[in-house]
Motif scaffolding. Structure first.
Motif, PDB file in Angstrom:
ATOM      1  N   SER A   1       0.751  -1.122   0.236  1.00 27.63           N
ATOM      2  CA  SER A   1       0.056  -0.286   0.314  1.00 27.63           C
ATOM      3  C   SER A   1       0.971   1.321  -0.330  1.00 27.63           C
ATOM      4  CB  SER A   1      -1.042  -0.017   1.593  1.00 27.63           C
ATOM      5  OG  SER A   1      -2.042   1.251   1.402  1.00 27.63           O
ATOM      6  N   TYR A   2       0.734   2.063  -0.970  1.00 28.02           N
ATOM      7  CA  TYR A   2       1.264   3.535  -0.832  1.00 28.02           C
ATOM      8  C   TYR A   2       0.788   4.501   0.304  1.00 28.02           C
ATOM      9  CZ  TYR A   2      -2.869   5.939  -3.451  1.00 28.02           C
ATOM     10  OH  TYR A   2      -3.764   6.114  -3.430  1.00 28.02           O
ATOM     11  N   ARG A   3      -0.102   3.507   0.749  1.00 26.75           N
ATOM     12  CA  ARG A   3      -0.644   4.282   1.765  1.00 26.75           C
ATOM     13  C   ARG A   3      -0.352   4.981   3.365  1.00 26.75           C
ATOM     14  NH1 ARG A   3      -4.775   3.796  -1.560  1.00 26.75           N
ATOM     15  NH2 ARG A   3      -5.338   1.719  -0.521  1.00 26.75           N
ATOM     16  N   ASN A   4       0.614   4.109   3.394  1.00 27.06           N
ATOM     17  CA  ASN A   4       1.025   2.957   4.550  1.00 27.06           C
ATOM     18  C   ASN A   4       2.655   3.214   4.618  1.00 27.06           C
ATOM     19  OD1 ASN A   4       1.481   3.094   7.291  1.00 27.06           O
ATOM     20  ND2 ASN A   4      -0.470   1.815   7.104  1.00 27.06           N
ATOM     21  N   LYS A   5       3.524   4.501   4.133  1.00 27.48           N
ATOM     22  CA  LYS A   5       5.445   4.634   4.413  1.00 27.48           C
ATOM     23  C   LYS A   5       5.736   4.297   5.630  1.00 27.48           C
ATOM     24  CE  LYS A   5       8.446   7.694   2.881  1.00 27.48           C
ATOM     25  NZ  LYS A   5       9.299   8.696   2.498  1.00 27.48           N
ATOM     26  N   ARG A   6       4.772   4.374   6.535  1.00 34.65           N
ATOM     27  CA  ARG A   6       5.199   4.078   7.749  1.00 34.65           C
ATOM     28  C   ARG A   6       5.413   2.744   8.614  1.00 34.65           C
ATOM     29  NH1 ARG A   6       2.586   3.820  13.401  1.00 34.65           N
ATOM     30  NH2 ARG A   6       0.919   4.182  12.240  1.00 34.65           N
ATOM     31  N   LYS A   7       4.043   2.058   8.153  1.00 35.11           N
ATOM     32  CA  LYS A   7       4.678   1.038   8.407  1.00 35.11           C
ATOM     33  C   LYS A   7       5.388   0.063   7.825  1.00 35.11           C
ATOM     34  CE  LYS A   7       1.891   0.028  11.201  1.00 35.11           C
ATOM     35  NZ  LYS A   7       2.463  -0.374  12.400  1.00 35.11           N
ATOM     36  N   ARG A   8       5.646   0.343   6.261  1.00 35.13           N
ATOM     37  CA  ARG A   8       6.806  -0.436   5.924  1.00 35.13           C
ATOM     38  C   ARG A   8       8.318   0.068   6.403  1.00 35.13           C
ATOM     39  NH1 ARG A   8       4.308   1.617   1.791  1.00 35.13           N
ATOM     40  NH2 ARG A   8       5.554   3.382   0.460  1.00 35.13           N
ATOM     41  N   ARG A   9       8.106   1.250   6.840  1.00 37.13           N
ATOM     42  CA  ARG A   9       9.315   1.641   7.629  1.00 37.13           C
ATOM     43  C   ARG A   9       9.772   0.945   8.722  1.00 37.13           C
ATOM     44  NH1 ARG A   9      14.555   4.057   7.530  1.00 37.13           N
ATOM     45  NH2 ARG A   9      15.055   4.368   9.154  1.00 37.13           N
ATOM     46  N   GLU A  10       8.346   0.860   9.823  1.00 37.08           N
ATOM     47  CA  GLU A  10       9.026   0.163  10.705  1.00 37.08           C
ATOM     48  C   GLU A  10       9.130  -1.252  10.440  1.00 37.08           C
ATOM     49  OE1 GLU A  10       5.215   0.651  13.188  1.00 37.08           O
ATOM     50  OE2 GLU A  10       4.895   2.899  13.184  1.00 37.08           O
ATOM     51  N   TRP A  11       8.401  -2.150   9.432  1.00 32.71           N
ATOM     52  CA  TRP A  11       8.428  -3.371   8.901  1.00 32.71           C
ATOM     53  C   TRP A  11       9.758  -3.285   8.686  1.00 32.71           C
ATOM     54  CZ3 TRP A  11       6.724  -7.884   9.681  1.00 32.71           C
ATOM     55  CH2 TRP A  11       6.355  -8.784   8.812  1.00 32.71           C
ATOM     56  N   THR A  12      10.955  -2.185   7.909  1.00 33.81           N
ATOM     57  CA  THR A  12      12.222  -3.114   7.531  1.00 33.81           C
ATOM     58  C   THR A  12      12.628  -2.297   9.113  1.00 33.81           C
ATOM     59  OG1 THR A  12      10.917  -2.019   5.562  1.00 33.81           O
ATOM     60  CG2 THR A  12      13.752  -1.861   6.048  1.00 33.81           C
ATOM     61  N   VAL A  13      12.111  -1.568   9.675  1.00 31.84           N
ATOM     62  CA  VAL A  13      13.524  -1.043  10.715  1.00 31.84           C
ATOM     63  C   VAL A  13      13.976  -2.608  11.180  1.00 31.84           C
ATOM     64  CG1 VAL A  13      14.230  -0.073  12.890  1.00 31.84           C
ATOM     65  CG2 VAL A  13      13.188   1.050  10.222  1.00 31.84           C
ATOM     66  N   TYR A  14      12.091  -2.903  12.162  1.00 34.08           N
ATOM     67  CA  TYR A  14      12.111  -3.802  12.295  1.00 34.08           C
ATOM     68  C   TYR A  14      12.518  -5.102  12.774  1.00 34.08           C
ATOM     69  CZ  TYR A  14       9.503  -7.053  15.823  1.00 34.08           C
ATOM     70  OH  TYR A  14       9.289  -8.197  16.780  1.00 34.08           O
ATOM     71  N   ASN A  15      13.328  -5.990  11.260  1.00 30.63           N
ATOM     72  CA  ASN A  15      13.521  -7.275  11.254  1.00 30.63           C
ATOM     73  C   ASN A  15      15.225  -7.031  10.512  1.00 30.63           C
ATOM     74  OD1 ASN A  15      10.957  -9.213   9.930  1.00 30.63           O
ATOM     75  ND2 ASN A  15      10.415  -7.132   9.408  1.00 30.63           N
ATOM     76  N   ALA A  16      14.957  -5.799  10.541  1.00 29.92           N
ATOM     77  CA  ALA A  16      16.389  -5.054  10.430  1.00 29.92           C
ATOM     78  C   ALA A  16      17.662  -5.735  12.029  1.00 29.92           C
ATOM     79  CB  ALA A  16      17.258  -3.929   9.718  1.00 29.92           C
ATOM     80  N   LEU A  17      16.555  -4.535  12.572  1.00 30.42           N
ATOM     81  CA  LEU A  17      17.671  -5.410  14.081  1.00 30.42           C
ATOM     82  C   LEU A  17      17.214  -6.502  14.388  1.00 30.42           C
ATOM     83  CD1 LEU A  17      15.616  -1.845  15.635  1.00 30.42           C
ATOM     84  CD2 LEU A  17      17.910  -1.973  14.663  1.00 30.42           C
ATOM     85  N   LEU A  18      16.431  -7.307  14.084  1.00 21.58           N
ATOM     86  CA  LEU A  18      16.085  -8.455  14.813  1.00 21.58           C
ATOM     87  C   LEU A  18      17.579  -9.237  14.059  1.00 21.58           C
ATOM     88  CD1 LEU A  18      12.596  -9.959  14.735  1.00 21.58           C
ATOM     89  CD2 LEU A  18      13.684  -8.762  16.269  1.00 21.58           C
ATOM     90  N   GLU A  19      17.827  -8.827  12.606  1.00 20.11           N
ATOM     91  CA  GLU A  19      18.966  -9.835  12.107  1.00 20.11           C
ATOM     92  C   GLU A  19      20.762  -8.811  12.599  1.00 20.11           C
ATOM     93  OE1 GLU A  19      17.909  -8.744   8.102  1.00 20.11           O
ATOM     94  OE2 GLU A  19      16.256 -10.394   7.959  1.00 20.11           O
TER      95      GLU A  19
ATOM     96  N   THR B   1      21.386  -5.368  12.201  1.00 20.68           N
ATOM     97  CA  THR B   1      21.876  -4.214  11.115  1.00 20.68           C
ATOM     98  C   THR B   1      20.918  -3.135  11.672  1.00 20.68           C
ATOM     99  OG1 THR B   1      21.918  -6.030   9.869  1.00 20.68           O
ATOM    100  CG2 THR B   1      21.421  -3.609   8.841  1.00 20.68           C
ATOM    101  N   VAL B   2      21.984  -2.235  11.697  1.00 19.09           N
ATOM    102  CA  VAL B   2      21.191  -0.663  12.680  1.00 19.09           C
ATOM    103  C   VAL B   2      20.502  -0.088  10.982  1.00 19.09           C
ATOM    104  CG1 VAL B   2      21.292   1.463  13.849  1.00 19.09           C
ATOM    105  CG2 VAL B   2      22.047  -0.636  15.143  1.00 19.09           C
ATOM    106  N   LEU B   3      19.848  -0.150  10.820  1.00 19.94           N
ATOM    107  CA  LEU B   3      19.703   0.978   9.035  1.00 19.94           C
ATOM    108  C   LEU B   3      20.123   2.559   9.984  1.00 19.94           C
ATOM    109  CD1 LEU B   3      16.445  -0.462   7.757  1.00 19.94           C
ATOM    110  CD2 LEU B   3      18.528  -0.880   7.106  1.00 19.94           C
TER     111      LEU B   3
END
Length: 324
Positions: free
Chosen positions: A245-263, A265-267
């Motif tokens: 969804s192009y309407r939810n840039k914030r949630k996509r960012r959260e998903w990316t940061v959250y999963n990167a930290l679990l791996e 990686t600090v973005l």
């Protein structure tokens, strides 16, 4: 829908909605923060104290918590001597998760996000309301700013946009603050027939008349707690509900940061922060780190151009604190 309220499709008359501005006596001056919560027991000890101090009233609506959320809310308000400013209610129906599940649910069902929100805000007795989440913590500056707005928005139709920054918690002493996304959602609204909730594609949306005064608060006033050992996306149908969804840039960012930290990686845009011994990371970030960060607070991913003075100062401070 009628001029005085809403009736739900399931016929649960005890949960029909009566608009509070139509009740005898109308609404009193002041502001109420409305928290719709489910299993927020570990966040509320940080969320409630500054919010209780900054607003005239706080309403906590519990939706099926199993972790003692209502008891924690009551105890926290009592501990800070502000239990007279807290009220609690219970909404006993399962509410559709954002995304595809929400889209498939009729708007006037008790299971609809928009109906749930309208019911919650129908319990408000003041002329102004804050749509607050059970994991949003005001910083020292944020508490003062929200408190000061009370007299400014009382008699003028205004909506308030509140930036908030994800604080991902690894432990009681370590967290990761995401300043890589510029985001300021509308959280403060007058109470009245022009400001009710209706159904949108992925979530509920509050109607707003045109024109209306819009006030945007500066960055650095609020953090949103996210736990790396929890399920931060349980209130969504599935990741595809926001990943496409192009309407939810914030949630996509959260998903990316959250999963990167679990791996591990600090973005870019994410700041690794360690609290001093004996200080909880939430207290450190909201009472020390963010209030002391150079202003204007640099939010958004860094550009290829040279760093601004504020960015340079922040980088120098982080290097000094980390001992590099």
């Amino acid at each position: 829908m009628s001029a005085t309220g809403l009736a739900n499709l399931e016929g649960h008359s005890d949960f029909d909605i009566t608009w509070p501005w139509t009740r005898p006596g109308g609404l009193r001056p002041g502001s109420t923060a409305v928290l719709r919560v489910k299993d927020e027991a570990r966040s509320l000890p940080w969320v409630l104290p500054p919010l209780l101090r900054a607003t005239d009233h706080v309403l906590v609506v519990d939706n099926g918590s199993t972790d003692g959320t209502p008891e924690v809310a009551a105890r926290t308000s009592q501990d800070v001597g502000l239990s007279h400013k807290l009220s609690q209610a219970t909404y006993p129906f399962a509410v559709a998760r954002a995304g595809a599940e929400h889209l498939a649910t009729p708007e006037l069902s008790v299971h609809s996000l928009s109906y749930f929100y309208n019911w919650c805000f129908a319990q408000v007795e003041t002329r102004y309301s804050w749509k607050w989440d059970g994991d949003m913590v005001l910083t020292t500056e944020g508490e003062v700013s929200i408190g000061d707005l009370g007299w400014q928005v009382g008699d003028v139709q205004s909506i308030i946009r509140v930036p908030r920054h994800g604080l991902y918690l690894e432990s009681e002493s370590k967290g990761f603050l995401d300043l890589g996304l510029r985001n300021a959602e509308e959280w403060g609204f007058p109470m009245g027939p022009d400001f009710v909730f209706t159904k949108a594609y992925e979530w509920e949306i509050r109607t707003t008349p045109q024109p209306v005064r819009s006030i945007g608060l500066p960055h650095g006033l609020c953090v949103e707690l996210k736990y790396l050992d929890g399920d931060e996306f349980a209130h969504w149908t599935d990741p595809a509900s926001f990943a496409t969804s192009y309407r939810n840039k914030r949630k996509r960012r959260e998903w990316t940061v959250y999963n990167a930290l679990l791996e591990g990686t600090v973005l870019p845009g994410v700041h690794e922060i360690t609290a001093p011994p004996g200080v909880h990371i939430v207290d450190h970030v909201t009472q020390e780190w963010l209030p002391r960060a150079p202003r204007p607070l640099e939010v958004g991913l860094p550009e290829l151009a040279p760093q601004s003075p504020a960015q340079q100062a922040l980088a120098s401070r982080e290097a000094s604190e980390s001992g590099k």
